[in-house]
Motif scaffolding. Structure first.
Motif, short mmCIF file in Angstrom:
data_model
loop_
_atom_site.label_atom_id
_atom_site.label_comp_id
_atom_site.label_asym_id
_atom_site.label_seq_id
_atom_site.Cartn_x
_atom_site.Cartn_y
_atom_site.Cartn_z
N CYS A 80 19.97 8.11 -7.72
CA CYS A 80 20.69 6.96 -7.18
C CYS A 80 22.02 7.38 -6.58
O CYS A 80 22.53 8.46 -6.89
CB CYS A 80 20.89 5.88 -8.24
N VAL A 119 22.18 2.21 -5.09
CA VAL A 119 20.87 2.32 -4.44
C VAL A 119 20.08 3.39 -5.17
O VAL A 119 20.59 4.49 -5.42
CB VAL A 119 21.01 2.71 -2.95
N LYS A 122 9.30 5.56 -7.32
CA LYS A 122 7.92 5.72 -6.88
C LYS A 122 7.06 4.71 -7.63
O LYS A 122 7.00 4.70 -8.85
CB LYS A 122 7.44 7.15 -7.17
N LYS A 136 15.87 5.12 -5.62
CA LYS A 136 14.50 5.25 -5.11
C LYS A 136 13.57 5.37 -6.31
O LYS A 136 13.84 6.11 -7.24
CB LYS A 136 14.35 6.51 -4.25
N TRP A 162 15.76 8.28 -12.32
CA TRP A 162 15.68 7.89 -10.91
C TRP A 162 16.96 8.31 -10.20
O TRP A 162 18.07 8.04 -10.68
CB TRP A 162 15.51 6.38 -10.77
N GLU A 216 6.87 4.02 -2.29
CA GLU A 216 8.19 4.23 -2.87
C GLU A 216 9.05 3.01 -2.55
O GLU A 216 9.02 2.50 -1.43
CB GLU A 216 8.84 5.48 -2.29
N TYR A 217 9.80 2.55 -3.53
CA TYR A 217 10.66 1.39 -3.36
C TYR A 217 12.12 1.82 -3.34
O TYR A 217 12.53 2.66 -4.14
CB TYR A 217 10.45 0.38 -4.51
N GLU A 218 12.87 1.22 -2.45
CA GLU A 218 14.32 1.37 -2.50
C GLU A 218 14.84 0.17 -3.26
O GLU A 218 14.55 -0.98 -2.90
CB GLU A 218 14.92 1.39 -1.10
N ASP A 234 9.02 -0.72 1.66
CA ASP A 234 8.67 0.10 2.81
C ASP A 234 7.57 -0.55 3.65
O ASP A 234 6.54 0.06 3.95
CB ASP A 234 8.26 1.51 2.37
N ARG A 270 18.23 -1.80 -4.49
CA ARG A 270 19.64 -1.91 -4.10
C ARG A 270 20.27 -3.09 -4.83
O ARG A 270 19.73 -4.19 -4.79
CB ARG A 270 19.75 -2.11 -2.60
#
Length: 168
Positions: A30, A38, A42, A40, A28, A47-49, A68, A51
């Motif tokens: 970052c 942070v 899928k 991202k 992933w 898609e998720y952020e 999102d 943090r």
């Protein structure tokens, strides 16, 4: 680095360092600085952020997942009700709606204390990250049913939590 490499190297690491290694092992992308990272990811819905913010003074790692979803002012009352119903289903963490922006998020905080220096284990990192993603995936349909499907929060929760039986 792969998950197998992390499993063999089971030493605890500083919380943000361990999360960076965990994200890298999954491939992933970052970005990080000293006390924040942070990534991202899928998911099957969006898609998720992800943090994570480390507060060394309190020995607290705050983990946020953003699915999102933005909520317009006119839909906030229904969304607050949906969030309340969803949060009753959760064991750790909770969903919330930021009032200033209408952004929906999942939040979990963990106290991570150590004798010499606070450290996060691979198992701890996996629990924090995977539970956030799992809960976002599990309840994303509830929020979409309320926002776009014309369902009440109770109807949305009931529809999203129906478990299918057998195979197609």
């Amino acid at each position: 680095m792969t998950i197998e490499d992390l499993e063999h190297d089971r030493d605890d690491a500083a919380p943000i360092d361990m999360l960076e290694r965990y994200f890298a092992a999954h491939g992933w992308s970052c970005e990080r600085d000293d006390d924040e990272i942070v990534a991202k990811v899928k998911g099957s819905w969006t898609e998720y952020e992800l943090r994570a913010i480390w507060r060394e003074d309190d020995s607290v790692l705050q983990f946020l997942a953003f699915p999102d979803v933005r909520v317009a002012d006119h839909a906030r009352a229904a969304m607050y009700e949906a969030i309340g119903l969803v949060n009753e289903q959760l064991w750790i963490g909770h969903f919330e709606l930021w009032s200033s922006s209408g952004i929906l998020l999942y939040r979990h905080a963990a106290v991570i204390a150590g004798d010499d220096a606070p450290a996060l284990s691979l198992d701890g990192a996996e629990l924090i990250v995977e539970s956030a993603i799992d809960e976002c995936e599990r309840f994303y349909p509830v929020f979409q049913f309320v926002l776009w499907g014309g369902k009440t929060p109770k109807e949305a929760l009931a529809a999203a939590l129906i478990e299918t039986q057998g195979e197609a």
